[in-house]
Design a protein around this motif. Sequence first.
Motif, PDB file in Angstrom:
ATOM      1  N   ALA A   1     -35.947  27.791 -40.125  1.00 59.76           N
ATOM      2  CA  ALA A   1     -34.818  27.710 -41.046  1.00 59.76           C
ATOM      3  C   ALA A   1     -34.602  26.329 -41.649  1.00 59.76           C
ATOM      4  O   ALA A   1     -34.113  26.217 -42.779  1.00 59.76           O
ATOM      5  CB  ALA A   1     -33.542  28.152 -40.331  1.00 59.76           C
TER       6      ALA A   1
ATOM      7  N   GLY B   1     -31.450  31.026 -38.299  1.00 58.16           N
ATOM      8  CA  GLY B   1     -32.722  31.360 -37.692  1.00 58.16           C
ATOM      9  C   GLY B   1     -33.185  30.281 -36.747  1.00 58.16           C
ATOM     10  O   GLY B   1     -32.506  29.251 -36.558  1.00 58.16           O
TER      11      GLY B   1
ATOM     12  N   ARG C   1     -35.970  25.700 -45.174  1.00 64.59           N
ATOM     13  CA  ARG C   1     -35.241  26.510 -46.160  1.00 64.59           C
ATOM     14  C   ARG C   1     -33.876  25.894 -46.469  1.00 64.59           C
ATOM     15  O   ARG C   1     -33.452  25.818 -47.626  1.00 64.59           O
ATOM     16  CB  ARG C   1     -35.035  27.935 -45.644  1.00 64.59           C
ATOM     17  CG  ARG C   1     -36.291  28.745 -45.429  1.00 64.59           C
ATOM     18  CD  ARG C   1     -35.937  30.238 -45.315  1.00 64.59           C
ATOM     19  NE  ARG C   1     -34.929  30.514 -44.306  1.00 64.59           N
ATOM     20  CZ  ARG C   1     -35.197  30.898 -43.060  1.00 64.59           C
ATOM     21  NH1 ARG C   1     -36.454  31.018 -42.652  1.00 64.59           N
ATOM     22  NH2 ARG C   1     -34.217  31.160 -42.205  1.00 64.59           N
TER      23      ARG C   1
ATOM     24  N   ASP D   1     -27.562  30.604 -44.215  1.00 63.18           N
ATOM     25  CA  ASP D   1     -28.914  30.770 -43.678  1.00 63.18           C
ATOM     26  C   ASP D   1     -28.820  30.620 -42.165  1.00 63.18           C
ATOM     27  O   ASP D   1     -27.915  29.941 -41.646  1.00 63.18           O
ATOM     28  CB  ASP D   1     -29.878  29.743 -44.251  1.00 63.18           C
ATOM     29  CG  ASP D   1     -31.343  30.196 -44.146  1.00 63.18           C
ATOM     30  OD1 ASP D   1     -31.625  31.116 -43.347  1.00 63.18           O
ATOM     31  OD2 ASP D   1     -32.198  29.623 -44.844  1.00 63.18           O
TER      32      ASP D   1
END
Length: 245
Positions: A217, A212, A220, A210
């Motif tokens: 982020a 960002g 998440r 992941d």
Amino acid sequence: MRELVLVGIGTGAPGHLTDDGRDALTRADVVLLPRKGSDKAALAELRVALLRSIGSSARIAPFDMPNRNEILPYEERVERWHDAIAAVWAEALRVAKPQGAVALMVWGDPGLYDSTLRIAARLDPVPRLRVIPGITALQALTAAHAIPFNSVAGSVLVTTGRRLRTEGWPANAETVAVMLDGDGAFAALPDQGLHIWWGAYLGMTEQILDAGPIAEAAPRIASARAAARLRHGWIMDTYLLRRGA
């Protein structure tokens, strides 16, 4: 024991083992194998599977990892823990009676935020040490995200989750690589234009990635790592943070 060979195995993916590492493991008489309890039995199984996949016939000398005394101050706690690990290594080797080289597979890298060399120095007598690096978690992380480790002419600070949690964002840092973060210290950082690249089980079929802006982020990632730990019983992850990415 005449020689102790520390073999970096990256994040456990077979491709992270170098040819030199394969050669050392196939030549070893005995391989020390840590066991970390039933909830992390898969870690020991992965090491055994890796040995068998390369055709190693080395004898396995298992040992149970002692627990740390969480009541003690951090540095004393770690020192005593290392003493205890050296003691169980010595006992496992006494039982195994190696006739040749002994190998130990090191998750990550024997020289990067790993204490295997410090523990080996506690053995009496201290064996001849040989270190064979593998693919480090940081190499695997940046490769998985297809990003450079550093910006143009930029520096990178490598630190632990514990220090990031207690000290916050390092002064004047542009890029920070974080190891050994069991509690998700990234989630407590203020936004400040930070971007995160995170990965778990790097190079394995279970790999999760992941990336960002950290404000988007972080929730998440926290959710994904909790679910993955519940599903597999363990998690090995790391991440890179960069300001103004």
